[in-house]
Design an enzyme around this catalytic site. Structure first.
Site, short mmCIF file in Angstrom:
data_model
loop_
_atom_site.label_atom_id
_atom_site.label_comp_id
_atom_site.label_asym_id
_atom_site.label_seq_id
_atom_site.Cartn_x
_atom_site.Cartn_y
_atom_site.Cartn_z
N LYS A 98 47.75 30.00 62.20
CA LYS A 98 47.39 28.59 61.96
C LYS A 98 47.24 27.84 63.28
CE LYS A 98 51.08 27.84 59.41
NZ LYS A 98 51.70 29.17 59.38
N ARG A 152 53.72 22.30 52.65
CA ARG A 152 54.40 23.58 52.45
C ARG A 152 55.13 23.65 51.13
NH1 ARG A 152 55.08 24.98 58.20
NH2 ARG A 152 56.29 26.87 58.22
N ARG A 181 55.30 36.72 70.07
CA ARG A 181 54.65 35.45 70.46
C ARG A 181 55.34 34.80 71.65
NH1 ARG A 181 53.91 30.99 66.06
NH2 ARG A 181 56.12 31.38 65.73
N ARG A 239 60.04 31.11 70.87
CA ARG A 239 60.62 30.12 69.96
C ARG A 239 61.97 30.60 69.41
NH1 ARG A 239 55.97 28.11 65.89
NH2 ARG A 239 57.61 28.48 64.38
N ARG A 275 62.03 33.18 56.97
CA ARG A 275 60.84 32.32 56.90
C ARG A 275 59.80 32.94 55.95
NH1 ARG A 275 59.56 32.24 62.97
NH2 ARG A 275 57.60 31.24 62.38
P1 AP5 Z 1 50.28 31.46 65.59
O1 AP5 Z 1 48.90 30.92 65.74
O2 AP5 Z 1 51.37 30.90 66.42
O3 AP5 Z 1 50.70 31.48 64.03
P2 AP5 Z 1 51.17 30.29 63.07
O4 AP5 Z 1 50.53 30.54 61.76
O5 AP5 Z 1 50.95 28.98 63.72
O6 AP5 Z 1 52.71 30.66 62.96
P3 AP5 Z 1 54.00 29.72 63.00
O7 AP5 Z 1 55.17 30.61 63.28
O8 AP5 Z 1 53.81 28.55 63.90
O9 AP5 Z 1 54.07 29.27 61.53
P4 AP5 Z 1 55.25 28.68 60.82
O10 AP5 Z 1 54.56 28.18 59.62
O11 AP5 Z 1 56.38 29.60 60.56
O12 AP5 Z 1 55.90 27.65 61.87
P5 AP5 Z 1 55.87 26.07 61.98
O13 AP5 Z 1 55.91 25.73 63.40
O14 AP5 Z 1 54.78 25.53 61.16
O15 AP5 Z 1 50.18 33.05 65.85
C1 AP5 Z 1 51.35 33.86 65.88
C2 AP5 Z 1 51.22 34.95 66.95
O16 AP5 Z 1 50.18 35.85 66.57
C3 AP5 Z 1 50.85 34.44 68.35
O17 AP5 Z 1 51.53 35.21 69.32
C4 AP5 Z 1 49.34 34.67 68.45
O18 AP5 Z 1 48.93 34.89 69.79
C5 AP5 Z 1 49.18 35.92 67.59
N1 AP5 Z 1 47.89 35.98 66.91
C6 AP5 Z 1 47.17 34.94 66.37
N2 AP5 Z 1 46.05 35.39 65.79
C7 AP5 Z 1 46.03 36.74 65.97
C8 AP5 Z 1 45.14 37.78 65.59
N3 AP5 Z 1 44.01 37.50 64.92
N4 AP5 Z 1 45.46 39.06 65.92
C9 AP5 Z 1 46.61 39.34 66.59
N5 AP5 Z 1 47.49 38.40 66.98
C10 AP5 Z 1 47.22 37.11 66.67
O19 AP5 Z 1 57.25 25.68 61.29
C11 AP5 Z 1 58.47 25.98 61.91
C12 AP5 Z 1 59.62 25.40 61.09
O20 AP5 Z 1 59.51 23.96 61.05
C13 AP5 Z 1 59.69 25.82 59.62
O21 AP5 Z 1 60.36 27.04 59.45
C14 AP5 Z 1 60.41 24.64 58.99
O22 AP5 Z 1 61.79 24.70 59.22
C15 AP5 Z 1 59.86 23.45 59.77
N6 AP5 Z 1 58.66 22.86 59.14
C16 AP5 Z 1 57.42 22.78 59.68
N7 AP5 Z 1 56.55 22.19 58.83
C17 AP5 Z 1 57.27 21.91 57.70
C18 AP5 Z 1 56.93 21.33 56.45
N8 AP5 Z 1 55.67 20.91 56.18
N9 AP5 Z 1 57.91 21.21 55.53
C19 AP5 Z 1 59.17 21.59 55.78
N10 AP5 Z 1 59.56 22.17 56.94
C20 AP5 Z 1 58.61 22.33 57.90
MG MG Z 2 52.22 27.38 64.36
#
Ligand code: AP5
Ligand code: MG
Ligand code: ZN
Length: 218
Positions: A15, A90, A129, A162, A173
């Site tokens: 994402k 989410r 990552r 992270r 997660r």
């Molecule tokens: P990356 O692009 O970082 O993936 P992502 O989908 O953004 O993953 P996140 O871990 O950020 O998602 P998340 O939903 O768990 O975390 P968030 O910060 O939203 O890519 C990942 C890796 O893969 C990178 O190393 C990249 O280089 C690699 N990659 C990318 N594309 C690739 C490809 N095609 N091939 C190979 N490698 C690739 O949330 C964190 C926490 O915040 C949650 O757990 C929760 O506690 C809280 N939170 C956030 N939003 C909410 C909400 N709306 N409601 C409640 N709690 C929330």
């Molecule tokens: Mg992200």
């Protein structure tokens, strides 16, 4: 281009990676609740202090907190010509709150892009990552390695891992995603705006699939 977009998909599906490229291409902001919460944790704001325990254990922060964040953020002038929501909504409660908020402003979500990747691949992506402390650029130790280990290619900043990218937390997660977030896919499918995208393969190829969806006339 004027797009109101939601990026859906499990932790590590890409994402953030795709949102950053779409932002550069379409000049619309990436709004990541995860990034906003991590910034609050770093600055030890009251919201950050509360959110930290949820985030460290891989649980979702409460709906009222994240809905509040999004309602404030969507009022900013840079959202006028579109936005990319990354990691929000989410839960179905969040999706409904978002629709109500947008409706009041005479807007709606046009595309809910769901990036699909298997759990087995997600674990490898997340444990490898690395993120730049200064500019937020994202890397992977194997799939998208920086030229110099630990240093950002774009700005020379320090790369960090992270706190929630530990194996046990990642497992939580992924489970939370299945239980609480997967139903959001059905929510958008019913509205006929769900756009599933294959999230494996080259980062540029995935971007191309998303762009194809955005250009398609419905
Ligand atoms: P990356 O692009 O970082 O993936 P992502 O989908 O953004 O993953 P996140 O871990 O950020 O998602 P998340 O939903 O768990 O975390 P968030 O910060 O939203 O890519 C990942 C890796 O893969 C990178 O190393 C990249 O280089 C690699 N990659 C990318 N594309 C690739 C490809 N095609 N091939 C190979 N490698 C690739 O949330 C964190 C926490 O915040 C949650 O757990 C929760 O506690 C809280 N939170 C956030 N939003 C909410 C909400 N709306 N409601 C409640 N709690 C929330
Ligand atoms: Mg992200
Ligand atoms: Zn950087």
């Amino acid at each position: 281009m004027n797009f109101n977009i939601v990026l859906l998909g499990p932790p590590g599906c890409g994402k953030g990676t795709q949102a950053k490229m779409l932002t550069a291409k379409y000049q619309i902001p990436q709004i990541s609740t995860g990034d906003i919460l991590r910034e609050a944790v770093k600055n030890k704001t009251p919201m950050g202090i509360k959110a930290k325990a949820f985030m460290d254990s891989g649980k979702l922060v409460t709906d009222d907190v994240v809905v509040g964040i999004i309602q404030d953020r969507l009022k900013e002038p840079d959202c006028e010509s579109g936005f990319i929501l990354d990691g929000f909504p989410r839960t179905v409660v969040q999706a409904e709150a978002l629709d109500r908020t947008l409706e009041e402003a005479g807007k709606k979500i046009e595309h809910a892009i769901s990036i699909e990747v298997d759990d087995a691949e997600l674990m490898g992506r997340l444990t490898g990552r690395r993120t730049c402390r200064s500019c937020g650029a994202m890397y992977h130790v194997m799939f998208n390695a920086p030229q110099k280990e630990g240093i950002c290619d774009a700005c020379g900043g320090e790369l960090y891992q992270r706190d929630d990218d530990q194996e046990a937390t990642i497992r939580n997660r992924l489970e939370v995603y299945q239980q609480q977030t997967a139903p959001v896919i059905g929510y958008y499918r019913k509205k006929n705006i769900l756009r599933p995208i294959k999230g494996t393969g080259g980062i540029e190829d995935i971007l191309k699939s998303i762009e194809d969806v955005l250009q398609r006339k419905e």
